[in-house]
Design an enzyme around this catalytic site. Structure first.
Site, PDB file in Angstrom:
ATOM      1  N   TYR B  27       3.276  -3.246   1.696  1.00 29.81           N
ATOM      2  CA  TYR B  27       3.381  -3.762  -0.104  1.00 29.81           C
ATOM      3  C   TYR B  27       3.463  -2.742  -0.908  1.00 29.81           C
ATOM      4  CZ  TYR B  27       2.278  -6.579  -3.846  1.00 29.81           C
ATOM      5  OH  TYR B  27       2.392  -7.289  -5.021  1.00 29.81           O
ATOM      6  N   LYS B  28       2.841  -1.614  -0.738  1.00 32.22           N
ATOM      7  CA  LYS B  28       3.090  -0.670  -1.408  1.00 32.22           C
ATOM      8  C   LYS B  28       4.150   0.658  -0.825  1.00 32.22           C
ATOM      9  CE  LYS B  28       0.321  -1.299  -4.717  1.00 32.22           C
ATOM     10  NZ  LYS B  28      -0.793  -1.743  -4.264  1.00 32.22           N
ATOM     11  N   ILE B  29       4.126   0.821   0.331  1.00 28.48           N
ATOM     12  CA  ILE B  29       4.918   2.113   0.877  1.00 28.48           C
ATOM     13  C   ILE B  29       6.157   1.254   1.690  1.00 28.48           C
ATOM     14  CG2 ILE B  29       5.084   4.155   2.010  1.00 28.48           C
ATOM     15  CD1 ILE B  29       1.631   3.600   2.137  1.00 28.48           C
TER      16      ILE B  29
END
Lengths: 724, 610
Positions: B27-29
């Site tokens: 989701y973030k990276i």
């Protein structure tokens, strides 16, 4: 189920007594209207082929086909038998009002029967039904009652009554039937004489139609509204999949499979329309292909061919070739590969999106016996059949497990797909058990223990059986319910914003009240025993979703995609996370840290020099180059900040240590790049004059010849660092 | 130009998105994963094992090959490199290192690379290795530095960087402290840039001691349990493969959520997809002339004016009960939103309440995220221990992403399991089993069937026992995908014909028959009557032969006028058949151009509806 279709008549009393109500209570008319609205809504959204008619009685006017000689007066056929639509809903909303006459409800029933019989002629209907909504407050002439019952039976018409009050089976309840349960809303001051006699007639009819459960088809308005508030669950006709189960080459068993569980989707999807005209035809979507060049040159679809990626290679592979070379198989199949112990097939390994129940072939009792033998054998041995399953020639074959399932009234195999090797991702996670940091203490464990006790979703009923309080597979999909609620709202009141979620739906998704109450104490205990602190992230890399927030209008799910191809600048990304001078690019880290001012200048310089010493101890040209860039950065930043002392001090001590550490090569490089002391001219506070600075390197060059042979790396650099 | 682009919606993107949902990109990276194989090419690596066992080098090449091949299938965008150290010859892009041989620099693996690794396998491979690279001095420091350069030359964003050292020498520099220090410094550099260094130590006669040198080189294990160091050196190919496989895949959380036990009790967890249906890759479009990939763009425009439509100029609609219902696009999204993402505990149930047939999609896995909420791991661990001990599962309402409607899930406790070699088979955590709603359950009408007698059952038991085998979830390859890739491989490498694939999910009929012997006939005699043909169809329902074919004249179909009018009024014309409608058109003198049902209906409605 084939072609299943029903025809029903909603027969509603709109006579004047329907508007009477006890103070603070909704009049029966309003409740009855709600019942039919909800019912029609469900029908409209379920999009069944079922047909509906609406008959009103107690109307001021008369309109029905039996209207003759003053018979069957004040009964209006509002709508003939047809598929319900929004028009009907709007008519109910706007045209059905309380009126001022009364009509015999038995007469109305006869009109409905007549309507059903004439209008279903020649149609295939497997169910005929009349729903009567009335307060029974008219005198009914019971002379014809036996004829009516006989006719209902003959025509196979079922009856449902919806009344403002509940009707109970007097023998069972042992209570005065006429009074019903006291305190039920709608009872008002009790039943009138007319109502009492009518109730008796109703019971008489219902028990005659169905001795056992006749009275179950009498509902109160409130009950009905509760039951109808849910939109109909999506039902699909199960499709039979006839096949043969094979064990080896000569043991076939005829079977038939049905999809038993699968994630249901809404039948209809959204179409895009023009915002002005609301017409679909005004909007056209077109796909064009373009080359990946600067001009994005468009190419015709015909000028494109199909290809595939094989790692980094792109392989042109036409559809025809692909079709010819692809994996082919013999089609439909349910072949046993072997049998395995049930426990070796783990629940979390189930793949696919469906469960198939396998029964024996239709009308084939021999197959039934053979399959039963297999099911029972598997059950007794605790085994499972591993099978190859292919739906048909076009679909991909699967490997799956067929579990035995023996129920009271039937036996079957339950087939679930299992993973292929390619599907599995073997992730390793650090052990939770061996890690002392995370091992809960005994008191912590017991807190969790009592939490589990308090939140068990099973309760014992009167018979001592365990009852499940929260059956997920009895809950209608809330997404569908909400979807239809909003669609309905928009259809009937187009210009208003969407309504909030219905309270019953919200409640259905929550923990049962009993549990919620019971677990309060244990939850508090858990909260006390387990400290949980949210970790403040120094600087999270923001996703576009977080930056643009909700206003972006794009659902978050779409944001998960990575912008992989984007060319990136290491410095930009890393900048946010630099916390100390690292060894990879110390000069960059140094600059960043100085810029960020999160650490004092001296501290950062010390980190840099420590790195420098590390680099220099390796005595390798590449490391030397790196060291020089560090010193240059050191110098540049010192000049910028007007603080020359640290730099000058370091460089001077470095110079003195050169011979000892055998770093002459490095010094030569420094001289080449003319990295010298910071003079007064550059920084006011410097104690070094311009000439001294220039001299600093030159003198060294001269001295060099006389330098002693380099001593081996001392590795001791503490004295240098202490100077900082 | 940028604005113009904004009007396009790229279809490919959407597809990828679908895929992404399943495979669960972090989701973030985001970014590519990368993996460097750093392989010792010293003489020791080429020593053959006893009894013709493959040499360590050979084993390593087999593993590298299988990782290449599997990456091509499962994640072709990952970058891989193969570097040898301790070689005589040198080859690297910067030409500044001696005794380091970059066989493959960091790039997506392709058919050619697989072939090149293949060439290094077996006896011939050893010979080829000796000719091209040879064995020489060792400087692990230089080798690591060289690898660092490989990483820094990559201009893409790398999300996960892993380096695996394959060696059987625990003292590569034989006590040269300078070289040792260099290697340590360099490994420090690498680790600092986020590279995880693993040691795949291979068997050598007097055992492999990790402690004196490699302990400082490799990355510490995640759980500080020193599990990694206790591992015995590998001497079997399978072990090595398993060990590499376990490390090679980056765990990526599909989402990070809070598991909310109650008001203010939030445990941070990551959701991982441990099994995702692998599909045939989607085709890409190529320009016929150059074979270069083309991009597809989809644009929405107004049919009449031809102008491109802004998102605000579009609405969404559905038709129910003859009425068109129109909503704004963001309303359509808003309907799906119930609450913010998270897992909300409803309660607990005994495991036997989790029905086997309540299955709608593959399970996921959750593991605590101590980095997000401190204390998560401890509470998670306590919950896991107790659920396991009491044999219960936790029932939760789960919203996995924003604007996703809720689903109910069963959290099934899983205790850690390791094999004899201390390699983890199943990690500790909860399996997330998705449960069906009422709408997902189909009502079946189970046929009434006779049940088998105990004698019949016992005979079948004998059959079942004869065909027992040990099920392993990774035992079956997907023949469809394998065939597709063999085809592509053949085309990419200009091979004459694709390599044969073995269809592992085909029953081995001959062997089964042989094992069963007379049992089958005995069973058949018990359940099937002599004249029964289990393969034949039951008496055909419709015998077409009897009716004498379709020569008979079709009965005239006609509907009385009033009935027809009633149909028009009720909108139920659709229930009539096409011949009936045609007849009706004739009767009322309605001229129709089309023969499609809807056209006939429309024509009739126009005529009679007035």
């Amino acid at each position: 189920m084939a072609g299943a279709k029903s025809a029903s008549v909603l027969c509603m009393d709109v006579g004047f007594s329907m508007s009477n109500s006890a103070p603070g209570e909704e009049p029966p008319f309003e409740l009855a209207k709600k019942v039919i609205q909800k019912f029609v809504q469900r029908q409209v959204f379920a999009e069944t082929k079922d047909e509906l008619a609406l008959v009103l009685f107690g109307t001021d006017s008369t309109k029905n086909s039996l209207d003759q000689d003053g018979q069957y007066q004040n009964i209006t056929v509002h709508r003939n038998l047809m598929i319900p639509d929004f028009e009907l809903l709007e008519e109910i909303e706007h045209q059905v009002h309380p009126e001022s006459h009364q009509a015999d409800w038995l007469d109305a029933l006869v009109v409905c029967m007549d309507l059903l019989q004439t209008e279903t002629k020649g149609k295939k209907c497997d169910r005929l039904n009349i729903s009567l909504l009335t307060d029974l407050n008219t005198r009914a002439s019971s002379e014809q009652i036996d004829v009516i019952i006989e006719n209902l039976k003959q025509a196979g018409i079922t009856l449902q009554f919806f009344l403002p009050f509940p009707v109970e089976d007097d023998e069972e309840s042992g209570r005065d039937a006429d009074r019903g349960s006291p305190g039920h809303p709608g009872m008002g001051k009790g039943l009138s004489e007319e109502q009492k006699s009518s109730v008796d007639i109703v019971k008489h009819i219902m028990l005659n139609l169905d001795e056992e459960n006749g009275l179950d088809e009498i509902y109160s308005f409130r009950n009905a509204i509760e039951q109808l508030c849910m939109f109909k669950r999506i039902e699909r006709r199960p499709m039979a999949w006839p096949c043969q189960l094979t064990i080896g080459s000569c043991l076939p068993i005829r079977i038939v499979g049905y999809k038993a569980v699968t994630e249901e989707k809404l039948k209809k999807s959204w179409t895009t329309v023009d915002a002005q005209s609301n017409k679909k035809d005004d909007v056209k979507r077109e796909t064009v292909y373009c080359l990946d060049d600067d001009n994005e040159t468009e190419v015709e679809k015909d000028d494109t061919i199909q290809g595939f990626r094989y790692g980094s290679d792109i392989v042109p592979f036409s559809k025809v070739d692909q079709e010819q070379m692809k994996y082919k198989h013999d089609g439909k199949c349910f072949a046993v590969l072997g049998f395995a112990k049930q426990h070796t097939v783990r629940r979390h390994q189930f793949m696919g999106t469906q469960v198939i129940k396998v029964f024996s072939g239709k009308d084939d009792e021999h197959a039934g016996v053979a399959l039963s033998a297999l099911i029972r054998a598997l059950d007794e041995l605790n085994m499972v059949a591993i099978v190859r399953y292919a739906y048909d020639r076009r679909s991909n074959p699967q490997v799956g497990a067929a579990f035995p399932c023996i129920k009271k009234d039937h036996e079957c195999l339950i087939y679930v797909q299992l993973p292929f090797m390619e599907d599995l991702r073997q992730f390793t996670f650090p052990s939770l058990e061996n890690n002392k940091k995370f091992t809960p203490s005994d008191t912590q464990l017991s807190a969790v223990d009592s939490l589990i006790d308090s939140m068990m979703l099973l309760e014992e009923d009167d018979n001592g059986d365990q009852k499940d309080m929260f059956k997920v597979h009895h809950i209608p999909n809330p997404a569908f319910q909400r979807h239809f609620q909003c669609l309905h709202h928009r259809a009937v009141s187009p210009s208003t914003p969407l309504p909030p979620m219905e309270p019953w739906l919200k409640a259905a998704l929550e923990c049962p009240d009993v549990i919620a109450e019971r677990c309060q104490g244990p939850l508090e205990e858990v909260k006390r025993k387990f400290p949980l602190t949210e970790v403040e992230k120094k600087k999270k890399l923001k996703t576009s979703a977080q930056i643009f927030g909700k206003d972006s209008g794009e659902p978050d799910a779409k944001m998960a995609k990575g912008d992989e191809e984007e060319d990136y600048n290491l410095a930009d990304i890393a900048e946010g996370s630099v916390t100390s001078v690292g060894s990879v690019d110390p000069a960059r880290d140094f600059r960043t840290l100085i810029k960020k001012k999160s650490l004092p200048f001296g501290e950062v310089c010390q980190q840099l020099t420590r790195r420098l010493e590390q680099l220099l101890s390796n005595k390798n040209t590449a490391y030397f180059m790196k060291s020089i860039t560090c010193i240059q950065a050191f110098r540049e930043q010192s000049v910028k900040l007007g603080d020359a002392n640290l730099y000058n001090g370091y460089l001077q001590s470095l110079k003195t240590s050169i011979p000892n550490r055998g770093l002459e090569v490095f010094w030569d490089l420094l001289v080449q790049d003319a990295v010298t002391l910071i003079s007064k001219d550059e920084v006011k506070g410097s104690t070094v004059s311009k000439t001294d600075a220039d001299q600093f390197l030159v003198t060294e060059e001269k001295k060099k010849e006389a330098a002693a042979p380099p001593a081996e790396d001392t590795g001791d650099v503490d004295d240098l660092l202490d100077m900082m | 130009m940028a604005e113009w682009n904004a009007y396009y919606r790229n279809e490919d993107d959407e597809e990828e998105q679908e895929e992404g949902e399943q495979s669960g990109g972090d989701y973030k990276i985001t970014g590519r994963d990368s993996l460097v194989f750093l392989v010792d090419a010293s003489k020791e690596m080429f020593i053959k094992g006893e009894d013709g066992q493959p040499s360590n080098f050979d084993m390593t090449m087999q593993v590298v090959r299988s990782v290449y091949a599997s990456k091509i299938i499962s994640s072709h965008r990952d970058l891989m490199a193969l570097v040898f150290y301790g070689t005589e010859q040198s080859k690297d892009p910067s030409k500044s290192f001696k005794h380091v041989y970059v066989y493959h620099d960091l790039d997506e693996p392709g058919a050619k690379r697989v072939q090149e690794v293949d060439a290094l396998r077996g006896g011939k491979g050893a010979q080829l290795a000796a000719e091209t690279m040879g064995s020489g001095e060792t400087s692990l420091g230089d080798a690591l530095w060289c690898c660092a350069n490989l990483y820094s030359d990559i201009k893409l964003r790398l999300s996960h960087k892993r380096l695996m050292i394959f060696t059987c020498r625990d003292k590569p520099h034989e006590g040269d402290s300078v070289k040792d220090r260099q290697a340590r410094t360099k490994s420090g550099d690498l680790k600092e840039t986020g590279v995880i260094i693993d040691l795949m130590h291979l068997m050598k006669p007097d055992g492999f001691d990790v402690a004196p040198f490699f302990r400082d080189i490799i990355s510490p294990p995640e759980d500080e349990s020193e599990l990694g160091l206790q591992l015995e050196p590998c001497d079997k190919l399978e072990d090595l493969q398993k060990r590499v496989r376990a490390k090679e895949q980056k765990k990526r959380a599909q989402a990070r959520l809070h598991l909310c036990l109650g008001e203010g009790i939030n445990v941070a967890v990551g959701i991982y997809a441990t099994a995702v249906t692998a599909r045939k890759p989607a085709p890409i479009r190529l320009y016929r002339e150059t074979n270069e990939p083309v991009r597809s763009k989809t644009r929405t425009f107004h049919t009449q004016t031809g102008s491109l439509l802004l998102p605000s100029e579009i609405k969404k609609s559905q038709v129910y009960g003859k009425k068109q219902i129109v909503m704004e696009k963001d309303e359509v999204d808003a309907i799906k939103k119930f609450e913010d993402p998270g897992m909300f505990l409803i309660g607990f149930k005994p495991m036997e309440r989790l029905k086997r047939h309540h299955h709608i999609r593959p399970a996921a896995f959750i593991y605590p995220e101590e980095d997000e909420v401190k204390g998560s791991a401890c509470l998670f661990s306590a919950l896991l221990t107790k659920c396991h001990e009491r044999n219960v599962f936790a029932l939760c309402r789960c919203v996995s992403r924003r604007n996703y409607p809720p689903r109910f899930v069963a959290l099934v406790p899983q205790k850690e399991e390791v094999d004899e070699g201390k390699v983890q088979i199943s990690p500790s955590g909860f399996h997330v089993i998705y449960l069906p709603y009422a709408d997902d359950m189909r009502t079946l009408d189970p046929p009434q069937c006779p049940t088998a007698s105990q004698r019949q059952v016992d005979k079948m038991k004998e059959i079942v026992s004869k065909l027992r085998f040990k099920y392993r979830s990774d035992a079956f390859e997907n023949p469809v995908i394998q065939q597709q890739y063999r085809n592509l491989e053949a085309l990419a490498l200009d091979m004459m014909a694709p390599e044969d694939t073995e269809d592992l999910i085909m029953p081995k009929v001959d062997q089964m028959d042989q094992r069963l012997g007379p049992l089958v006939q005995e069973f058949k005699d018990l359940v099937y009557p002599a004249d029964y043909n289990p393969e034949g169809k039951p008496a055909a329902k419709r015998k077409t032969a009897d009716t004498g074919g379709g020569a008979e004249k079709k009965p005239k179909v006609e509907v009385p006028e009033d009935e027809l009018r009633a149909h028009v009024q009720n909108g139920t014309l659709g229930k009539l058949t096409v011949p009936v409608l045609k007849e009706a058109c004739k009767k009322f003198g309605v001229h129709t151009t089309g023969t499609k049902k809807q056209e006939l209906i429309d024509a009739l409605v126009d005529q009679l509806g007035q």
